[in-house]
Write a protein that holds these residues in place. Structure first.
Motif, mmCIF file in Angstrom:
data_model
loop_
_atom_site.group_PDB
_atom_site.id
_atom_site.type_symbol
_atom_site.label_atom_id
_atom_site.label_comp_id
_atom_site.label_asym_id
_atom_site.label_seq_id
_atom_site.Cartn_x
_atom_site.Cartn_y
_atom_site.Cartn_z
ATOM 1 N N ARG A 4 16.833 6.169 0.174
ATOM 2 C CA ARG A 4 17.143 7.192 1.376
ATOM 3 C C ARG A 4 16.196 8.636 1.191
ATOM 4 N NH1 ARG A 4 20.669 7.618 5.079
ATOM 5 N NH2 ARG A 4 21.647 5.797 4.199
ATOM 6 N N SER A 5 15.586 8.976 2.443
ATOM 7 C CA SER A 5 14.906 10.281 2.330
ATOM 8 C C SER A 5 15.239 11.530 1.403
ATOM 9 C CB SER A 5 14.306 10.640 3.565
ATOM 10 O OG SER A 5 13.501 11.849 3.763
ATOM 11 N N GLU A 6 14.543 11.850 0.869
ATOM 12 C CA GLU A 6 15.029 13.318 0.101
ATOM 13 C C GLU A 6 14.562 14.578 1.150
ATOM 14 O OE1 GLU A 6 14.157 12.803 -4.687
ATOM 15 O OE2 GLU A 6 12.518 13.771 -3.409
ATOM 16 N N GLY A 7 14.083 14.181 2.288
ATOM 17 C CA GLY A 7 13.698 15.352 3.094
ATOM 18 C C GLY A 7 14.951 15.221 4.141
ATOM 19 N N ASP A 8 15.065 14.450 5.278
ATOM 20 C CA ASP A 8 16.125 14.607 6.305
ATOM 21 C C ASP A 8 17.192 14.009 5.876
ATOM 22 O OD1 ASP A 8 15.668 11.831 6.964
ATOM 23 O OD2 ASP A 8 14.615 12.273 8.890
ATOM 24 N N HIS A 9 17.237 13.062 4.720
ATOM 25 C CA HIS A 9 18.459 12.509 4.307
ATOM 26 C C HIS A 9 19.094 11.463 5.250
ATOM 27 C CE1 HIS A 9 18.452 15.396 0.981
ATOM 28 N NE2 HIS A 9 18.594 16.337 1.736
ATOM 29 N N ARG A 10 18.303 11.074 6.249
ATOM 30 C CA ARG A 10 18.752 10.005 7.217
ATOM 31 C C ARG A 10 17.762 8.903 7.525
ATOM 32 N NH1 ARG A 10 19.040 14.244 12.128
ATOM 33 N NH2 ARG A 10 16.862 14.288 11.272
ATOM 34 N N VAL A 47 -2.336 10.142 1.400
ATOM 35 C CA VAL A 47 -1.563 9.318 0.767
ATOM 36 C C VAL A 47 -0.161 10.616 0.456
ATOM 37 C CG1 VAL A 47 -0.496 8.045 -1.075
ATOM 38 C CG2 VAL A 47 -2.971 7.859 -0.392
ATOM 39 N N ALA A 48 0.745 10.631 1.213
ATOM 40 C CA ALA A 48 2.154 11.382 1.022
ATOM 41 C C ALA A 48 2.899 10.871 -0.225
ATOM 42 C CB ALA A 48 2.882 11.466 2.359
ATOM 43 N N VAL A 49 2.878 11.678 -1.260
ATOM 44 C CA VAL A 49 3.663 11.187 -2.342
ATOM 45 C C VAL A 49 5.047 11.379 -2.433
ATOM 46 C CG1 VAL A 49 1.783 10.615 -3.714
ATOM 47 C CG2 VAL A 49 2.653 12.677 -3.908
ATOM 48 N N CYS A 50 5.741 12.290 -1.441
ATOM 49 C CA CYS A 50 7.074 12.685 -1.196
ATOM 50 C C CYS A 50 7.683 12.562 0.128
ATOM 51 C CB CYS A 50 7.286 13.920 -1.848
ATOM 52 S SG CYS A 50 6.824 15.329 -0.754
ATOM 53 N N ASP A 51 8.778 12.410 0.318
ATOM 54 C CA ASP A 51 9.280 12.308 1.583
ATOM 55 C C ASP A 51 9.310 13.442 2.517
ATOM 56 O OD1 ASP A 51 10.208 9.615 1.001
ATOM 57 O OD2 ASP A 51 12.241 10.213 0.129
ATOM 58 N N ASN A 52 9.394 14.633 1.971
ATOM 59 C CA ASN A 52 9.229 15.876 2.635
ATOM 60 C C ASN A 52 7.777 15.937 3.257
ATOM 61 O OD1 ASN A 52 11.693 17.544 2.770
ATOM 62 N ND2 ASN A 52 11.734 17.193 0.698
ATOM 63 N N ALA A 53 6.909 15.718 2.409
ATOM 64 C CA ALA A 53 5.512 15.989 2.746
ATOM 65 C C ALA A 53 5.135 14.905 4.019
ATOM 66 C CB ALA A 53 4.681 15.684 1.714
ATOM 67 N N HIS A 54 5.541 13.703 3.726
ATOM 68 C CA HIS A 54 5.521 12.457 4.726
ATOM 69 C C HIS A 54 6.047 12.939 6.050
ATOM 70 C CE1 HIS A 54 5.195 8.499 6.509
ATOM 71 N NE2 HIS A 54 6.621 8.518 6.514
ATOM 72 N N GLU A 55 7.225 13.526 6.042
ATOM 73 C CA GLU A 55 7.935 13.841 7.445
ATOM 74 C C GLU A 55 7.079 15.084 7.909
ATOM 75 O OE1 GLU A 55 11.903 13.844 5.861
ATOM 76 O OE2 GLU A 55 11.542 11.638 5.294
ATOM 77 N N ALA A 56 6.832 16.028 7.147
ATOM 78 C CA ALA A 56 6.075 17.148 7.649
ATOM 79 C C ALA A 56 4.848 16.725 8.258
ATOM 80 C CB ALA A 56 5.785 18.211 6.507
ATOM 81 N N LEU A 72 0.783 -1.252 0.079
ATOM 82 C CA LEU A 72 -0.135 -0.135 -0.076
ATOM 83 C C LEU A 72 0.694 1.131 0.131
ATOM 84 C CD1 LEU A 72 -2.660 -1.180 2.432
ATOM 85 C CD2 LEU A 72 -2.811 -1.311 0.178
ATOM 86 N N GLY A 73 2.003 1.253 0.487
ATOM 87 C CA GLY A 73 2.900 2.414 0.655
ATOM 88 C C GLY A 73 4.174 1.844 1.276
ATOM 89 N N ASP A 74 5.314 2.833 0.900
ATOM 90 C CA ASP A 74 6.516 2.753 1.561
ATOM 91 C C ASP A 74 6.534 3.038 3.151
ATOM 92 O OD1 ASP A 74 7.089 2.456 -0.895
ATOM 93 O OD2 ASP A 74 7.638 4.597 -1.616
ATOM 94 N N ALA A 75 7.603 2.493 3.683
ATOM 95 C CA ALA A 75 7.689 2.942 5.131
ATOM 96 C C ALA A 75 9.092 2.700 5.696
ATOM 97 C CB ALA A 75 6.665 2.198 6.009
ATOM 98 N N SER A 76 9.541 3.298 6.884
ATOM 99 C CA SER A 76 10.814 3.031 7.303
ATOM 100 C C SER A 76 10.789 1.813 8.247
ATOM 101 C CB SER A 76 11.359 4.279 8.158
ATOM 102 O OG SER A 76 10.368 4.198 9.345
ATOM 103 N N SER A 77 11.962 1.371 8.627
ATOM 104 C CA SER A 77 11.928 0.121 9.458
ATOM 105 C C SER A 77 11.167 0.312 10.808
ATOM 106 C CB SER A 77 13.129 -0.330 9.668
ATOM 107 O OG SER A 77 13.713 -1.036 8.582
#
Length: 230
Positions: free
Chosen positions: A69-75, A171-180, A33-38
């Motif tokens: 790797r996240s385009e947002g926080d890069h970590r 549905v957040a379709v970018c890393d920055n939005a997901h993290e925000a 359904l969507g991506d996720a970090s561990s």
């Protein structure tokens, strides 16, 4: 035995073995359904980090997963399913929503393309929004949509605060939005690279194809609650 056939059988057997354990199948169902970090997967499924790492390793070895790797926080590192790794295995009808809202940072490309693709694929209403909306939809997004039989001619940008409702599936379709949107727990995440960073037609076409694959996987899993006419 034919060598190519033998190799194919080994790969299929490895996939079936990887999916033959409930926790690993739950991980795959989540990533369909969507991506996720561990960390996000561990919290959602109640899996300790060492056990989760073991299951992720086996799924990776079976060719099911890949990392970005996240385009947002890069970590942060997000897990995602490899394209076509599990064709036809999406869980059916597991989500209910009055509306699906696709969110990216500027609401100028990925979220607009995802919404257009969704409207062609599903009868569940859809909208888009941005955490930092731009003044207009990106011209290359409009162009690539037209090339694929979609229209963004009437699309406009909007802020999430003016669009989101309590009963939306976000549905957040970018890393920055997901993290925000970390405070909004009930959402999915698609880690789609920002095509405007490259700024070419090919980059926008690649983003659209990535989104189309994800829309095709998610659409059968979402049922309409019937609470919105938008």
């Amino acid at each position: 035995m034919n060598v190519e056939w033998s190799s194919s059988l080994v790969a299929r057997a490895r996939l079936h073995a990887a999916l033959g354990e409930p926790a690993r199948l739950a991980i795959v169902d989540r990533l369909l359904l969507g991506d996720a970090s561990s960390g996000e997967i561990g919290r959602e499924l109640g899996l300790p980090s060492n056990l989760l790492a073991h299951h992720v390793k086996l799924l990776d070895q079976a060719g099911v997963l890949e990392r970005s790797r996240s385009e947002g926080d890069h970590r942060r590192v997000y897990l995602r399913l490899r394209p076509d790794a599990l064709t036809g295995l999406a869980p059916m009808g597991s989500l209910r929503a009055a509306r699906v809202v696709f969110v990216c940072t500027h609401n100028s490309a990925r979220s607009q393309l995802a919404t257009a693709l969704w409207k062609r694929r599903s009868s569940v209403p859809a909208a888009s929004a941005g955490t930092e909306p731009a003044r207009r939809v990106h011209p290359l997004a409009v162009a690539v949509a037209r090339e694929h039989g979609l229209s963004l001619a009437k699309a406009h940008t909007a802020h999430v605060s003016d669009v989101l409702r309590p009963d939306d599936l976000v549905v957040a379709v970018c890393d920055n939005a997901h993290e925000a949107l970390d405070s909004h727990d009930d959402r999915l995440h698609w880690s789609v690279p920002d095509p405007s960073r490259i700024g070419t037609g090919d980059a926008f076409d690649s983003a659209l194809r990535d989104l189309a694959d994800r829309v095709d996987r998610l659409a059968p899993a979402v049922h309409h609650t019937g609470e919105s006419d938008d």
